[in-house]
Design a protein around this motif. Structure first.
Motif, mmCIF file in Angstrom:
data_model
loop_
_atom_site.group_PDB
_atom_site.id
_atom_site.type_symbol
_atom_site.label_atom_id
_atom_site.label_comp_id
_atom_site.label_asym_id
_atom_site.label_seq_id
_atom_site.Cartn_x
_atom_site.Cartn_y
_atom_site.Cartn_z
ATOM 1 N N PHE B 3 0.755 -0.819 -0.186
ATOM 2 C CA PHE B 3 0.255 0.025 -0.082
ATOM 3 C C PHE B 3 0.957 0.925 0.088
ATOM 4 N N TYR B 4 2.284 1.271 0.654
ATOM 5 C CA TYR B 4 3.052 2.427 0.681
ATOM 6 C C TYR B 4 2.728 2.889 -0.886
ATOM 7 N N ASP B 5 3.090 1.814 -1.697
ATOM 8 C CA ASP B 5 3.792 2.830 -2.879
ATOM 9 C C ASP B 5 2.487 3.508 -3.563
ATOM 10 N N LEU B 6 1.302 2.272 -2.978
ATOM 11 C CA LEU B 6 0.514 2.648 -4.091
ATOM 12 C C LEU B 6 -0.214 4.843 -3.245
ATOM 13 N N TYR B 7 -0.535 4.819 -1.883
ATOM 14 C CA TYR B 7 0.652 5.867 -0.993
ATOM 15 C C TYR B 7 1.797 7.180 -1.733
ATOM 16 N N SER B 8 2.686 6.693 -2.007
ATOM 17 C CA SER B 8 3.243 7.492 -2.159
ATOM 18 C C SER B 8 3.398 7.905 -4.482
ATOM 19 N N GLN B 9 2.349 7.167 -4.893
ATOM 20 C CA GLN B 9 1.979 7.631 -5.764
ATOM 21 C C GLN B 9 1.026 8.876 -5.669
ATOM 22 N N TYR B 10 0.098 9.323 -4.621
ATOM 23 C CA TYR B 10 -1.259 9.955 -4.511
ATOM 24 C C TYR B 10 -0.516 10.772 -3.029
ATOM 25 N N ARG B 11 0.978 11.184 -3.328
ATOM 26 C CA ARG B 11 1.512 11.812 -2.268
ATOM 27 C C ARG B 11 1.047 12.752 -2.197
ATOM 28 N N ASP B 12 1.260 13.432 -3.671
ATOM 29 C CA ASP B 12 1.170 15.188 -3.631
ATOM 30 C C ASP B 12 -0.532 15.074 -3.572
ATOM 31 N N ILE B 13 -1.273 15.074 -2.934
ATOM 32 C CA ILE B 13 -2.742 15.132 -3.164
ATOM 33 C C ILE B 13 -3.576 16.767 -2.891
ATOM 34 N N ASP B 14 -2.477 17.558 -2.596
ATOM 35 C CA ASP B 14 -2.425 19.002 -2.709
ATOM 36 C C ASP B 14 -2.950 19.622 -4.450
ATOM 37 N N THR B 15 -1.974 19.020 -4.764
ATOM 38 C CA THR B 15 -1.953 19.515 -6.857
ATOM 39 C C THR B 15 -2.786 18.540 -7.504
ATOM 40 N N ALA B 16 -3.973 17.169 -6.499
ATOM 41 C CA ALA B 16 -4.312 16.636 -7.379
ATOM 42 C C ALA B 16 -6.031 17.353 -7.042
ATOM 43 N N PHE B 17 -6.113 17.488 -5.959
ATOM 44 C CA PHE B 17 -7.823 18.280 -5.670
ATOM 45 C C PHE B 17 -7.479 20.207 -6.285
ATOM 46 N N GLY B 18 -6.339 20.249 -6.713
ATOM 47 C CA GLY B 18 -6.200 21.645 -7.402
ATOM 48 C C GLY B 18 -7.451 21.584 -8.591
ATOM 49 N N PRO B 19 -6.701 21.264 -9.563
ATOM 50 C CA PRO B 19 -7.672 21.298 -10.867
ATOM 51 C C PRO B 19 -9.403 20.541 -10.848
ATOM 52 N N ILE B 20 -9.617 20.479 -9.394
ATOM 53 C CA ILE B 20 -11.177 20.020 -9.398
ATOM 54 C C ILE B 20 -12.698 21.831 -9.705
ATOM 55 N N THR B 21 -12.870 21.115 -10.303
ATOM 56 C CA THR B 21 -14.343 22.254 -10.507
ATOM 57 C C THR B 21 -15.397 21.603 -9.930
ATOM 58 N N ARG B 22 -16.697 22.509 -10.278
ATOM 59 C CA ARG B 22 -17.481 21.246 -9.797
ATOM 60 C C ARG B 22 -18.201 20.164 -10.543
ATOM 61 N N ARG B 23 -18.092 20.441 -12.146
ATOM 62 C CA ARG B 23 -18.214 19.277 -13.155
ATOM 63 C C ARG B 23 -17.205 17.880 -12.644
ATOM 64 N N ASP B 24 -16.887 17.854 -11.862
ATOM 65 C CA ASP B 24 -16.122 16.749 -11.667
ATOM 66 C C ASP B 24 -16.808 15.391 -10.926
ATOM 67 N N PRO B 46 -15.547 21.514 -3.731
ATOM 68 C CA PRO B 46 -16.598 21.972 -4.615
ATOM 69 C C PRO B 46 -17.881 20.977 -4.449
ATOM 70 N N ALA B 47 -17.748 19.606 -4.276
ATOM 71 C CA ALA B 47 -18.888 18.423 -4.165
ATOM 72 C C ALA B 47 -19.142 18.854 -2.604
ATOM 73 N N GLU B 48 -19.716 20.004 -2.257
ATOM 74 C CA GLU B 48 -19.872 20.098 -0.721
ATOM 75 C C GLU B 48 -21.883 20.742 -1.204
ATOM 76 N N THR B 49 -21.182 21.155 -2.999
ATOM 77 C CA THR B 49 -22.572 22.339 -3.482
ATOM 78 C C THR B 49 -23.419 20.889 -3.275
ATOM 79 N N TYR B 50 -22.813 19.896 -4.100
ATOM 80 C CA TYR B 50 -23.846 18.548 -4.217
ATOM 81 C C TYR B 50 -24.112 18.100 -2.421
#
Lengths: 257, 368
Positions: B3-24, B46-50
């Motif tokens: 699981f650590y490998d998977l975690y490492s793959q998604y570690r930079d989570i702030d960047t991943a949240f960045g481009p999310i819009t209401r469409r997602d 943005p998901a809080e609207t839903y």
């Protein structure tokens, strides 16, 4: 002539079997079983608490019903066999629905282990109803192993997706000489009716009844749908055609000689 | 892959949240089988609207997969000796509290009291002390408890594969172990010393348990230690990893939330009720068959509202101090691990569930 289903030496009139999980209370479950007039009821042994300080599920199953313990929780033949024996010892009788599942995501059965468990339990005198993925060679093995019926899934357990495996189940119906009972995935009475029209001997329903807003009325609706489907099958359903057609476009020129 | 490998793959989570819009989140809500990106979108701002739409979908899925049932269990604290210094925990080795370990006879007395309520699922807990509560002691306790309960889960320090297999052989079927904080830096700061300081050993513990024969594996993040969106994302990812790798294991998640009254410890990232609802709904939509537990840390009214959202298990009649089921609170100097908000007994919880149209499930396992 009365239309009777014979399994394990018993004569069954109601071709709707009901599973007892997911109900909001044992009392609602009991009322649903009564309303449907179901004769065969399955109970997961893992849910049975004989020494219960509060309630025992078995006390809520009408006395006229045949109880089939299911082996939910078993991952292989050995575990299924042990659960079946425990069920018998706990007073659940010798009817058992074998469920061998190693996949908690889709709850799809392991046919190979199911055949092994069926063989052992049938030899021990159990009336074995194996839950299976619809596969002809496995169904034949289950017949040879002594199964009293085969129970192919209509779609994954609890999915309410209906009779998705129809093509494969129809092959079982035409080739297998013991009752073919569709178990799992039937989300609406119309799906249960469809199974019966296709020639299934019976269907087993749980989720769609248990989580309905009114499970008691839904149980009756399923019971009626199963009856209608069975009557349609017995009376011979005309084959459906996609387009309207003239009665004999190719041979109309022939005259009676 | 660990699981650590998977975690490492998604570690930079702030960047991943960045481009999310209401469409997602909109797309995620209509996806046939939502994937990792959809899960991320459902946890986003943005998901809080839903939120209402998410709750409705979560409710339907829970009903479909679990029915109108809630499984009940209760914790049994065996020992509060601890070598760790988890900054948020009442059992912290530096805390000057009365330390106690139940004798097998006392365990039996507790078991009798709990079993009399009808509960058949028990969760046994200890602090982390291999000298005061070694594996042999825990096995001895499991052996006693086998006579009273059909399902025994353990929430103890992380073990090796072989030790988990020993516990399974002794009669335990479930493992509960929380990573507390998935973010490695936050984890290190919250667990400054003691064996629990080993991030990787704890992170891989659920997989070791699942691979050693545990039938139910329950993981969790202690909400409040870190940004909940990130932690819940990694928690969901961890649950999915376990479901994929061990298809025959029932995987569950707990959502313990640090409450404002947790003593001297200041909660670094407060988690709102809305965030709890978004968490449950996002987890349910992403992993429809995931068991989700809510403990008595939460208040009665809030727990009741969460039932319709998507939880599947609740603790009842809880006590979080050693001997809590037999020794009246005013007769002991031992302190609870954390404060309980919902103090109703088992029959009180059962009555509430029945009024809400849910069946309390006291037994859903079988030792064979």
């Amino acid at each position: 002539m009365e239309d009777i289903l014979r399994i394990g030496g018993r004569e069954i009139k109601n071709r709707l079997f009901i599973g007892t999980g997911k109900f909001s209370s044992y009392n609602v479950m009991k009322l649903a079983l009564e309303a449907s007039n179901a004769e065969i009821v399955t109970v997961a042994l893992r849910r049975v608490d004989e020494a219960s300080k509060t309630e025992n599920i078995l006390d809520y199953i009408p006395k006229r019903c045949i109880l089939a313990a299911n082996t939910s929780g078993a991952r292989n033949a050995d575990e299924a066999v042990r659960i079946a024996r425990l069920a018998k010892a706990a007073g659940c009788g010798n009817w058992v629905k074998i469920e061998v599942i190693q996949d908690n995501k889709y709850l799809l059965p392991d046919n190979l282990e199911t055949v092994k468990a069926t063989e052992t339990l049938a030899k021990e005198g159990f009336i074995v109803l194996p839950y299976m993925s619809p596969d002809l060679s496995m169904a034949r093995r289950l017949v040879d192993a002594g199964a009293a019926a085969v129970m192919p899934l209509g779609s994954p357990i609890g999915s309410n997706r209906g009779f998705k495996t129809r093509e494969l189940v129809e092959i079982l119906i035409s080739e297998i000489k013991i009752p073919v009972i569709v178990d799992a995935g039937l989300g609406a009475p119309s799906s249960a009716c469809e199974c019966m029209e296709a020639g299934c001997a019976a269907v087993l329903v749980n989720t769609a009844i248990a989580i309905a807003e009114d499970p008691v009325v839904m149980a009756k609706a399923f019971s009626d749908a199963v009856k209608a489907g069975r009557m349609a099958y017995v009376s011979g359903i005309p084959r459906s055609e996609k387009n309207a057609r003239a009665s004999s476009p190719l041979t109309g020129f022939l005259r009676n000689e | 892959m660990s699981f650590y490998d998977l975690y490492s793959q998604y570690r930079d989570i702030d960047t991943a949240f960045g481009p999310i819009t209401r469409r997602d989140p909109e797309k995620a809500l209509s996806a046939k089988s939502p994937g990792i990106k959809d899960f991320l979108a459902l946890l986003s701002l943005p998901a809080e609207t839903y939120l209402e739409e998410m709750a409705v979908k979560s409710h339907k899925l829970t009903l479909q997969y679990f029915g109108k049932t809630i499984q009940l269990y209760t914790p049994l604290y065996l020992s509060n000796y601890c070598d760790n210094r988890c900054v948020y925990c009442g059992f912290n080795a530096d805390n000057k509290i009365e330390r106690k370990r139940l004798t097998p006879k006392e365990v039996e007395s507790e078991a009798k009291v709990i079993a009399a309520t009808g509960l058949q699922h028990i969760l046994v807990l200890t602090g982390e002390s291999r000298t005061q509560s070694p594996l042999s002691y825990i096995k001895e306790c499991v052996d006693v408890l086998k006579n009273y309960f059909s399902s025994i889960s353990v929430e103890i320090y992380a073990l090796t594969d072989r030790e988990y297999a020993e516990l399974v052989l002794a009669g335990a079927d479930g493992l509960t172990i929380y990573q507390e904080a998935y973010d490695k830096e936050v984890y290190k700061a919250m667990h400054p010393s003691g064996p629990k300081n080993d991030y990787r050993f704890r992170l891989d513990a659920p997989a070791r348990g699942a691979g050693s024969g545990m039938r139910n594996v329950n993981i969790g993040a202690l909400l409040g230690l870190d940004d909940w969106r990130k932690e819940v994302f990694w928690l969901g990812l961890h649950a999915k990893y376990l479901q994929d790798k061990f298809p025959d294991v029932e995987v569950g998640a707990s959502l313990p939330r640090l409450r404002p009254h947790a003593g001297h410890f200041t909660i670094p990232h407060k988690v709102s009720d809305r965030a709890m609802v978004q968490t449950i709904a996002a987890l349910r939509i992403f992993l429809p068959r995931l068991g989700i537990s809510i403990s008595t840390r939460e208040e009665a009214g809030f727990r009741e509202n969460l039932i319709s959202i998507g939880i599947t298990r609740m603790s009842a009649g809880s006590s979080t101090y050693v001997g809590g089921h037999t020794i009246p609170k005013h007769n002991t100097d031992t302190l609870p691990q954390f404060e309980i908000s919902d103090t109703r007994d088992v029959s009180g919880i059962m009555g509430m569930l029945e009024r809400k149209g849910y069946q309390p499930v006291l037994k859903d396992w079988l030792r064979i």
